[in-house]
Design a protein around this motif. Structure first.
Motif, PDB file in Angstrom:
ATOM      1  N   ALA A  31      31.645  67.046  17.226  1.00 18.73           N
ATOM      2  CA  ALA A  31      33.268  67.922  17.458  1.00 18.73           C
ATOM      3  C   ALA A  31      33.444  68.992  16.567  1.00 18.73           C
ATOM      4  CB  ALA A  31      34.341  67.335  15.926  1.00 18.73           C
ATOM      5  N   SER A  32      33.864  70.124  17.657  1.00 17.57           N
ATOM      6  CA  SER A  32      33.776  71.543  17.305  1.00 17.57           C
ATOM      7  C   SER A  32      35.248  71.392  16.254  1.00 17.57           C
ATOM      8  CB  SER A  32      33.888  71.961  18.279  1.00 17.57           C
ATOM      9  OG  SER A  32      34.883  72.394  18.607  1.00 17.57           O
ATOM     10  N   ARG A  33      34.932  72.472  15.733  1.00 15.48           N
ATOM     11  CA  ARG A  33      37.080  72.732  14.409  1.00 15.48           C
ATOM     12  C   ARG A  33      37.451  72.930  15.344  1.00 15.48           C
ATOM     13  NH1 ARG A  33      38.167  77.633  10.191  1.00 15.48           N
ATOM     14  NH2 ARG A  33      39.892  76.453   9.483  1.00 15.48           N
ATOM     15  N   SER A  34      37.473  73.288  17.334  1.00 13.51           N
ATOM     16  CA  SER A  34      38.225  73.430  17.934  1.00 13.51           C
ATOM     17  C   SER A  34      38.685  71.794  18.242  1.00 13.51           C
ATOM     18  CB  SER A  34      37.962  74.021  18.611  1.00 13.51           C
ATOM     19  OG  SER A  34      37.011  73.671  19.411  1.00 13.51           O
ATOM     20  N   GLU A  35      38.058  71.002  18.069  1.00 11.68           N
ATOM     21  CA  GLU A  35      38.121  69.878  18.852  1.00 11.68           C
ATOM     22  C   GLU A  35      38.858  68.673  17.462  1.00 11.68           C
ATOM     23  OE1 GLU A  35      34.799  70.062  22.249  1.00 11.68           O
ATOM     24  OE2 GLU A  35      34.612  69.694  20.073  1.00 11.68           O
ATOM     25  N   LEU A  36      38.109  68.980  16.843  1.00  9.63           N
ATOM     26  CA  LEU A  36      39.172  68.055  15.381  1.00  9.63           C
ATOM     27  C   LEU A  36      38.195  68.858  13.749  1.00  9.63           C
ATOM     28  CD1 LEU A  36      39.674  65.259  14.870  1.00  9.63           C
ATOM     29  CD2 LEU A  36      37.272  64.586  14.375  1.00  9.63           C
ATOM     30  N   ASP A  37      39.260  69.555  12.977  1.00 13.24           N
ATOM     31  CA  ASP A  37      39.220  69.978  12.070  1.00 13.24           C
ATOM     32  C   ASP A  37      38.974  69.628  11.289  1.00 13.24           C
ATOM     33  OD1 ASP A  37      40.064  72.416  10.412  1.00 13.24           O
ATOM     34  OD2 ASP A  37      40.993  73.163  11.424  1.00 13.24           O
ATOM     35  N   VAL A  38      38.310  69.462  10.320  1.00 11.98           N
ATOM     36  CA  VAL A  38      37.539  68.831   9.373  1.00 11.98           C
ATOM     37  C   VAL A  38      39.437  69.010   8.317  1.00 11.98           C
ATOM     38  CG1 VAL A  38      36.742  70.739   7.880  1.00 11.98           C
ATOM     39  CG2 VAL A  38      36.106  68.457   7.834  1.00 11.98           C
ATOM     40  N   GLN A  41      43.201  65.697   8.125  1.00 10.59           N
ATOM     41  CA  GLN A  41      42.807  64.747   7.794  1.00 10.59           C
ATOM     42  C   GLN A  41      43.388  63.402   8.441  1.00 10.59           C
ATOM     43  OE1 GLN A  41      40.206  63.841   5.756  1.00 10.59           O
ATOM     44  NE2 GLN A  41      39.856  65.821   6.310  1.00 10.59           N
ATOM     45  N   LEU A  42      44.527  63.653   8.988  1.00  6.73           N
ATOM     46  CA  LEU A  42      45.624  62.114   9.940  1.00  6.73           C
ATOM     47  C   LEU A  42      44.582  62.206  11.005  1.00  6.73           C
ATOM     48  CD1 LEU A  42      47.899  61.210  10.231  1.00  6.73           C
ATOM     49  CD2 LEU A  42      48.996  62.239  10.449  1.00  6.73           C
ATOM     50  N   ALA A  43      44.376  63.356  11.634  1.00 10.60           N
ATOM     51  CA  ALA A  43      43.403  62.970  13.448  1.00 10.60           C
ATOM     52  C   ALA A  43      42.108  62.539  12.897  1.00 10.60           C
ATOM     53  CB  ALA A  43      43.510  64.890  13.357  1.00 10.60           C
ATOM     54  N   ILE A  44      41.389  63.293  11.780  1.00 10.33           N
ATOM     55  CA  ILE A  44      40.202  62.401  11.121  1.00 10.33           C
ATOM     56  C   ILE A  44      40.365  60.877  10.999  1.00 10.33           C
ATOM     57  CG2 ILE A  44      38.269  62.506   9.793  1.00 10.33           C
ATOM     58  CD1 ILE A  44      38.366  65.713   9.564  1.00 10.33           C
ATOM     59  N   ASP A  50      39.643  54.596  15.594  1.00  5.19           N
ATOM     60  CA  ASP A  50      39.937  54.679  17.775  1.00  5.19           C
ATOM     61  C   ASP A  50      38.815  55.017  17.875  1.00  5.19           C
ATOM     62  OD1 ASP A  50      42.694  55.202  17.236  1.00  5.19           O
ATOM     63  OD2 ASP A  50      42.908  56.832  18.501  1.00  5.19           O
ATOM     64  N   HIS A  51      37.297  55.433  17.276  1.00 10.89           N
ATOM     65  CA  HIS A  51      36.426  55.337  17.487  1.00 10.89           C
ATOM     66  C   HIS A  51      35.442  54.038  16.855  1.00 10.89           C
ATOM     67  CE1 HIS A  51      38.008  58.431  19.531  1.00 10.89           C
ATOM     68  NE2 HIS A  51      37.305  58.701  20.254  1.00 10.89           N
ATOM     69  N   HIS A  52      35.647  53.754  15.892  1.00  8.73           N
ATOM     70  CA  HIS A  52      35.002  52.988  15.137  1.00  8.73           C
ATOM     71  C   HIS A  52      33.718  53.612  14.508  1.00  8.73           C
ATOM     72  CE1 HIS A  52      37.128  49.336  16.701  1.00  8.73           C
ATOM     73  NE2 HIS A  52      36.767  49.855  18.136  1.00  8.73           N
ATOM     74  N   ILE A  53      34.084  54.695  13.981  1.00  5.13           N
ATOM     75  CA  ILE A  53      32.555  55.489  13.302  1.00  5.13           C
ATOM     76  C   ILE A  53      32.745  55.079  11.807  1.00  5.13           C
ATOM     77  CG2 ILE A  53      32.889  58.097  11.990  1.00  5.13           C
ATOM     78  CD1 ILE A  53      32.651  58.188  15.277  1.00  5.13           C
ATOM     79  N   ALA A  84      36.970  66.716   0.117  1.00  3.40           N
ATOM     80  CA  ALA A  84      37.596  65.671  -1.148  1.00  3.40           C
ATOM     81  C   ALA A  84      38.110  64.591  -0.180  1.00  3.40           C
ATOM     82  CB  ALA A  84      38.582  66.137  -1.719  1.00  3.40           C
ATOM     83  N   ALA A  85      39.025  64.831   0.695  1.00  2.00           N
ATOM     84  CA  ALA A  85      39.583  64.151   1.586  1.00  2.00           C
ATOM     85  C   ALA A  85      39.116  63.685   2.665  1.00  2.00           C
ATOM     86  CB  ALA A  85      41.363  65.083   2.732  1.00  2.00           C
ATOM     87  N   LEU A  86      38.121  63.780   2.729  1.00  2.00           N
ATOM     88  CA  LEU A  86      37.372  63.139   3.929  1.00  2.00           C
ATOM     89  C   LEU A  86      36.288  62.050   2.864  1.00  2.00           C
ATOM     90  CD1 LEU A  86      34.795  65.971   5.653  1.00  2.00           C
ATOM     91  CD2 LEU A  86      35.972  63.629   6.357  1.00  2.00           C
ATOM     92  N   ALA A  87      35.706  62.588   1.400  1.00  4.03           N
ATOM     93  CA  ALA A  87      35.439  61.280   0.637  1.00  4.03           C
ATOM     94  C   ALA A  87      36.219  60.228   0.220  1.00  4.03           C
ATOM     95  CB  ALA A  87      34.990  62.052  -0.955  1.00  4.03           C
TER      96      ALA A  87
END
Length: 291
Positions: A31-38, A41-44, A50-53, A84-87
């Motif tokens: 996912a590029s930034r335009s597809e999924l911006d880091v 966080q809600l989208a991530i 949804d994709h069982h990551i 921080a939000a990813l963590a």
């Protein structure tokens, strides 16, 4: 089989990961930034669910080192707050996080290879925000592998190698800093390491902070001279001191990373930077020939 999300997939490491995963038994989503911006966080969170990551490789970063001095809030938003939000997400969902950091977290005022145990002391906004991102990961206690690397280059994206190749064809002479010392690192070597490690069927994953770069030592002048010689450019290079090429951000004067811990714990050997440079330039010239 793991389901792995690569954030920042349009950057040079992200694109090298695309190459490295060809034929992989794992399932990768890029996912590029335009597809999924880091920073979204809600989208991530929704994407992960949804994709069982189960694994995230975070290649996203604000890497414009000098511009960061004028845009500290934006650099902090991407390099610190988003990480921080990813963590927090990784801890809550039980994900494994691989995060890419930098040699710029160190002051670079020593003259021996820097180990993971040495105290960081960044001298720039970029370095400070990257360190804050690292610290945020460690504070959550999530399962994470932090990889500090240095002087990344590739046939993809914008980097020193590609800039030098362009300038050496346009100009008859160039002045290059010779008193900043580090190790050029081919992004493909780092990508191959990450993918190879994730291919291993392990019940537990390695956690902690590790240094990854190619072997050897060079100045920016040495790096440029090697490029010029290999490509057969007639451009004349002049070594200059850092004060003769002032920049907004202070760079480490010595940031050679010690990889003993990485080589011991992962059981790997690393190529010399000149060997990898040859491989990259062969790839670059092959691509240009085919265009």
């Amino acid at each position: 089989m793991s389901s792995i999300l690569v954030l920042g997939a349009s950057g040079q490491l992200g694109q090298e990961l695309r190459v490295a995963v060809e034929g992989s038994a794992q399932h990768y989503t890029f996912a590029s930034r335009s597809e999924l911006d880091v920073t979204d966080q809600l989208a991530i969170r929704h994407f992960v669910q949804d994709h069982h990551i189960d694994t995230i490789i975070n290649c996203s970063a604000y890497t414009a080192v000098d511009r960061a001095e004028d845009e500290p809030e934006e650099a902090d938003r991407i390099n610190h707050q988003a990480v921080a939000a990813l963590a927090v997400l990784a801890e809550a969902q039980g994900l494994y996080l691989i995060h890419i950091s930098t040699d710029y977290v160190f002051a670079g005022d020593s003259h021996r290879p820097i180990t993971e145990e040495e105290t960081p002391h960044p001298q720039s906004v970029y370095g400070r925000t990257k360190l804050l991102g690292e610290d945020a990961i460690r504070c959550t206690g999530c399962r994470a592998l932090i990889l500090r690397t240095s002087w990344l280059y590739s046939t993809y994206g914008a980097n020193f190698l590609k800039t030098m190749c362009r300038l050496m064809q346009e100009r008859q002479e160039l002045s290059i800093v010779f008193d900043q010392i580090g190790t050029p690192t081919y992004a493909r070597d780092l990508a191959r390491f990450i993918v190879s490690y994730l291919e291993q069927d392990k019940g537990t994953r390695q956690e902690g902070t590790y240094h990854f770069s190619d072997e050897g030592v060079a100045s920016w002048y040495d790096f440029a001279e090697a490029i010029c010689h290999r490509m057969g450019y007639s451009c004349q290079l002049h070594p200059i001191r850092s004060e003769q090429y002032p920049t907004k951000a202070t760079r480490p004067s010595y940031s050679v990373l010690d990889k003993a811990k990485l080589k011991r714990d992962f059981g790997i050997t690393l190529p010399h930077w000149q060997t990898s440079l040859e491989d990259c330039l062969n790839q670059l010239t092959s691509t240009e020939t085919n265009e």
